[in-house]
Design a protein around this motif. Structure first.
Motif, PDB file in Angstrom:
ATOM      1  N   GLU A 180       0.783  -1.064   0.004  1.00 25.35           N
ATOM      2  CA  GLU A 180       0.034   0.100   0.161  1.00 25.35           C
ATOM      3  C   GLU A 180       0.884   1.108   0.109  1.00 25.35           C
ATOM      4  O   GLU A 180       0.449   2.451  -0.495  1.00 25.35           O
ATOM      5  N   PRO A 184       0.518   2.309  -4.239  1.00 24.66           N
ATOM      6  CA  PRO A 184      -0.922   1.813  -3.969  1.00 24.66           C
ATOM      7  C   PRO A 184      -1.905   1.375  -5.320  1.00 24.66           C
ATOM      8  O   PRO A 184      -2.671   0.366  -4.966  1.00 24.66           O
ATOM      9  N   GLU A 185      -1.600   1.839  -6.355  1.00 22.89           N
ATOM     10  CA  GLU A 185      -2.645   1.490  -7.485  1.00 22.89           C
ATOM     11  C   GLU A 185      -2.185   0.070  -7.774  1.00 22.89           C
ATOM     12  O   GLU A 185      -3.216  -0.824  -8.122  1.00 22.89           O
ATOM     13  N   TRP A 188      -3.638  -2.218  -5.251  1.00 23.99           N
ATOM     14  CA  TRP A 188      -4.892  -2.364  -5.207  1.00 23.99           C
ATOM     15  C   TRP A 188      -5.415  -3.381  -6.373  1.00 23.99           C
ATOM     16  O   TRP A 188      -6.163  -4.146  -6.116  1.00 23.99           O
ATOM     17  N   ARG A 191      -4.828  -7.229  -5.405  1.00 23.38           N
ATOM     18  CA  ARG A 191      -5.846  -7.704  -4.453  1.00 23.38           C
ATOM     19  C   ARG A 191      -7.346  -7.943  -5.143  1.00 23.38           C
ATOM     20  O   ARG A 191      -8.287  -6.965  -4.809  1.00 23.38           O
ATOM     21  N   SER A 362     -14.990  -0.197  -4.005  1.00 23.25           N
ATOM     22  CA  SER A 362     -13.494   0.220  -4.756  1.00 23.25           C
ATOM     23  C   SER A 362     -12.147   0.348  -3.960  1.00 23.25           C
ATOM     24  O   SER A 362     -11.195   0.745  -4.453  1.00 23.25           O
ATOM     25  N   ASP A 363     -12.335  -0.349  -2.787  1.00 13.75           N
ATOM     26  CA  ASP A 363     -11.101  -0.418  -2.000  1.00 13.75           C
ATOM     27  C   ASP A 363      -9.961  -1.322  -2.263  1.00 13.75           C
ATOM     28  O   ASP A 363      -8.733  -1.201  -2.295  1.00 13.75           O
ATOM     29  N   THR A 364     -10.521  -2.378  -3.000  1.00 14.28           N
ATOM     30  CA  THR A 364      -9.745  -3.382  -3.678  1.00 14.28           C
ATOM     31  C   THR A 364     -10.319  -3.850  -4.933  1.00 14.28           C
ATOM     32  O   THR A 364     -11.429  -3.293  -5.544  1.00 14.28           O
TER      33      THR A 364
END
Length: 374
Positions: A180, A184-185, A188, A191, A362-364
């Motif tokens: 993360e 982070p992208e 993401w 996951r 939208s978190d993963t």
């Protein structure tokens, strides 16, 4: 089609490769190219059995220089057979079996070839666990990259929700530690977005204190199937605690008789007293042909369904998420199962609730976050 490999480039790869390289004429090739699904019968031009990220990077470079397609094998459990490819380079991580547990940090780092039975054994030695698959022979890599449904998901979320970092070999051959904080992208995407973002050679997970669970199944004669699935629907409407995972199923008896059964399987992470109280409605329902629910180590609970998914069986799967399980859906499920010709056929209905539904859509990259059934 037979692919001719550049012998000079292959020799250069072999000179620095710490694992082994297999070609179709090598003795071990036939066994290594096989994956869990017996329907998949593909023949790579080269199998690169990696010992670490540098091997994976070298195999990728070889494939790129020779214009060859690539597949990546972790546990080899993917039903579509994406682990193996015809006339290309199969990057095989299955010998990367190390699991290093840090009990004080409650984390574990595991090689891309580890399956959940091996992971569970290593973490259980420290009284720890994380969400793995419903079947213990599943590889950690493919399951996690795809999201990672399992017995512990109401309590601890999906396998992907417990991912801390990934050692990833990019298409250009760069070895990255993706988290993360670092990217982070990309993290993401890893996951739940699948295995198309690089070769994931090592996974780091968050662990949770867990030793024993209350788990098992209750099976009923098939003529009670509609009533059983309606009970399953009403029971899972709750409220249920996060400790309880429930799976409804239509299956065949494991004794080879071909008898069809309706069943409810459970795994409860709370105390024995809490489990007994919450499972009382299930254990008191109907006239079961079999009741086998009780305390057991979590690694044992993760093997409950293994016998139904033997390596080499001919697998064809479909799945879909239902926002509701109404009477019409139940009638259709029972009617379709009643005419299945194979005793290997099963329909499983996983209940979604708890921790997995408290993660934002939208978190993963996992889109399935609403309560319901799979």
């Amino acid at each position: 089609m037979t692919v001719s490999l550049d012998e000079a480039r292959l020799a250069a790869l072999a000179s620095s490769f710490s694992g082994s390289l297999l070609r179709p004429t090598d003795a071990a090739y036939e066994e290594v190219r096989r994956v869990h699904n017996g329907l998949v019968d593909r023949r790579p031009a080269l199998i690169a059995r990696c010992q670490g990220a540098p091997d994976a990077a070298a195999a990728l470079a070889f494939a790129r220089e020779n214009g060859l397609p690539v597949s990546v094998r972790g546990g080899g459990h993917n039903i579509a057979g994406r682990a193996v490819i015809d006339d290309g380079v199969m990057i095989d991580l299955s010998t990367m079996q190390d699991v290093d547990v840090d009990p004080s940090a409650r984390t574990a780092r595991a090689g891309g070839g580890v399956v959940w039975s091996g992971f569970n054994a290593a973490t259980a030695a420290h009284g720890l666990a994380t969400t793995g698959g419903l079947v213990s022979t599943t590889g950690i890599a493919g399951l996690t990259l795809g999201g990672g449904l399992g017995w512990l998901m109401p309590k601890y979320g999906l396998a992907a929700d417990n991912l801390v970092s990934v050692e990833l070999v990019s298409a250009s051959g760069e070895v990255l530690r993706v988290s993360e904080e670092s990217d982070p992208e990309l993290f993401w995407a890893l996951r739940g977005g699948g295995g198309n973002f690089g070769v994931a050679t090592t996974f780091e997970y968050r662990l949770h204190p867990l030793t024993d669970v209350t788990a098992g199944l209750v099976a009923y004669p098939f003529d009670a199937a509609r009533d059983v699935l309606r009970f399953f629907r009403d029971f899972t409407a709750g409220p249920l605690s996060d400790d309880l995972m429930v799976l409804g199923a239509l299956v065949h008896a494991p004794d080879g008789s071909g008898a069809k059964l309706a069943a409810v399987a459970v795994c409860h992470t709370g105390s024995k007293e809490e489990a007994d109280r919450e499972l009382e409605p299930l254990l008191g329902f109907g006239s079961p042909a079999l009741t086998a629910v009780g305390p057991m180590p979590y690694p044992d609970a993760n093997t409950l369904l293994d016998a139904g998914y033997p390596k080499g069986a001919l697998n064809y799967w479909k799945s879909g998420f239902l926002g509701g399980l109404d009477d019409d859906a139940i009638d259709a499920i029972v009617e379709q199962f009643s005419s299945t010709p194979s005793t290997m056929t099963a329909i499983g209905i996983e209940h979604f609730h708890g921790a997995i539904t408290r993660v934002g859509v939208s978190d993963t990259a996992v889109p399935h976050r609403q309560p319901g059934h799979n």
